[in-house]
Design a protein around this motif. Structure first.
Motif, mmCIF file in Angstrom:
data_model
loop_
_atom_site.group_PDB
_atom_site.id
_atom_site.type_symbol
_atom_site.label_atom_id
_atom_site.label_comp_id
_atom_site.label_asym_id
_atom_site.label_seq_id
_atom_site.Cartn_x
_atom_site.Cartn_y
_atom_site.Cartn_z
ATOM 1 N N VAL A 53 7.284 2.429 -0.300
ATOM 2 C CA VAL A 53 7.435 1.882 -2.085
ATOM 3 C C VAL A 53 8.767 1.015 -1.863
ATOM 4 O O VAL A 53 8.907 -0.070 -2.080
ATOM 5 C CB VAL A 53 7.269 2.187 -3.192
ATOM 6 N N ALA A 54 9.615 2.293 -2.164
ATOM 7 C CA ALA A 54 11.243 1.680 -2.126
ATOM 8 C C ALA A 54 11.576 0.536 -0.905
ATOM 9 O O ALA A 54 12.553 -0.147 -0.562
ATOM 10 C CB ALA A 54 11.827 3.213 -1.623
ATOM 11 N N GLU A 55 11.258 0.895 0.435
ATOM 12 C CA GLU A 55 11.652 0.383 1.552
ATOM 13 C C GLU A 55 10.574 -1.169 1.759
ATOM 14 O O GLU A 55 11.752 -2.279 1.495
ATOM 15 C CB GLU A 55 10.989 1.060 3.011
ATOM 16 N N TRP A 56 9.766 -0.908 0.742
ATOM 17 C CA TRP A 56 9.597 -2.649 0.931
ATOM 18 C C TRP A 56 9.670 -3.163 -0.419
ATOM 19 O O TRP A 56 9.922 -5.013 -0.123
ATOM 20 C CB TRP A 56 8.099 -2.173 0.435
ATOM 21 N N ARG A 57 9.906 -2.521 -0.960
ATOM 22 C CA ARG A 57 11.000 -3.691 -2.200
ATOM 23 C C ARG A 57 12.143 -4.263 -1.771
ATOM 24 O O ARG A 57 12.557 -4.999 -2.164
ATOM 25 C CB ARG A 57 11.545 -2.276 -3.406
ATOM 26 N N SER B 45 4.565 -4.307 -9.835
ATOM 27 C CA SER B 45 4.652 -2.484 -10.015
ATOM 28 C C SER B 45 4.536 -2.144 -9.250
ATOM 29 O O SER B 45 3.847 -2.219 -7.921
ATOM 30 C CB SER B 45 3.408 -2.063 -10.845
ATOM 31 N N ASP B 46 4.727 -0.373 -8.805
ATOM 32 C CA ASP B 46 4.313 0.703 -7.939
ATOM 33 C C ASP B 46 3.080 0.264 -7.250
ATOM 34 O O ASP B 46 3.009 0.534 -5.976
ATOM 35 C CB ASP B 46 4.610 1.933 -8.510
ATOM 36 N N GLU B 47 2.297 0.096 -8.186
ATOM 37 C CA GLU B 47 0.401 0.146 -7.539
ATOM 38 C C GLU B 47 0.366 -0.950 -6.966
ATOM 39 O O GLU B 47 -0.458 -1.290 -5.892
ATOM 40 C CB GLU B 47 0.150 0.374 -8.723
ATOM 41 N N GLY B 48 0.699 -1.940 -7.438
ATOM 42 C CA GLY B 48 1.157 -3.249 -6.786
ATOM 43 C C GLY B 48 1.765 -3.225 -5.772
ATOM 44 O O GLY B 48 0.697 -4.428 -4.667
ATOM 45 N N VAL B 49 2.489 -2.798 -5.340
ATOM 46 C CA VAL B 49 3.237 -2.817 -3.845
ATOM 47 C C VAL B 49 2.645 -2.030 -3.344
ATOM 48 O O VAL B 49 2.186 -2.260 -1.755
ATOM 49 C CB VAL B 49 4.765 -2.352 -4.416
ATOM 50 N N ARG B 50 1.941 -0.810 -3.636
ATOM 51 C CA ARG B 50 1.433 0.392 -2.759
ATOM 52 C C ARG B 50 0.027 -0.832 -2.223
ATOM 53 O O ARG B 50 -0.860 -0.432 -1.164
ATOM 54 C CB ARG B 50 0.565 1.121 -3.734
ATOM 55 N N LYS B 51 -0.664 -1.580 -2.977
ATOM 56 C CA LYS B 51 -1.414 -2.474 -2.262
ATOM 57 C C LYS B 51 -1.366 -3.433 -2.057
ATOM 58 O O LYS B 51 -2.028 -3.227 -0.609
ATOM 59 C CB LYS B 51 -2.781 -3.015 -4.023
#
Length: 124
Positions: free
Chosen positions: A20-24, A50-56
């Motif tokens: 998630v951090a790398e995606w951001r 949000s973290d959940e949105g990035v995970r999706k």
């Protein structure tokens, strides 16, 4: 199942806080690059930051990559092709049988991903 396929399954189907951090980080760099090149109006891939949105979002991308793993490496007659065999094989895009096998594999390894594909467990 070959060890390299198991490793790839784990990589694709496990989303960590570091992912998630790398995606951001990559997303912010990409957005900054687009703004520099095209100005301030940049459309985002996902509105949900949000973290959940990035995970999706990561999940959608990884499921696409998971599909391609099957299209490139799995064959009914041969099972899993080696990386060398896959270099010579024709990629069978959107192969219905590979998609069915993919659902069965997801059901066994990571059933929580099945709703993202719009399917339920193939088990009774």
């Amino acid at each position: 199942m070959p060890d390299d396929i198991i490793v790839e399954f784990d990589r694709l189907l496990t989303i960590t806080d570091a992912d998630v951090a790398e995606w951001r980080r990559v997303s912010a760099e990409h957005t900054a690059s687009l703004k520099k090149e095209f100005g301030t109006r940049v459309i985002s891939i996902s509105d949900d930051k949000s973290d959940e949105g990035v995970r999706k979002t990561i999940e959608k991308v990884r499921l696409h990559d998971f599909d391609w793993l099957f299209y490139r490496r799995w064959r009914l007659a041969d099972g899993w092709l080696s990386p060398i065999e896959a270099m010579d094989a024709l990629e069978v895009f959107n192969d219905p049988l590979a998609r069915c096998v993919r659902v069965a594999v997801l059901d066994r390894y990571k059933p929580k991903f099945l709703p993202s594909l719009g399917v339920t467990s193939p088990r009774p």
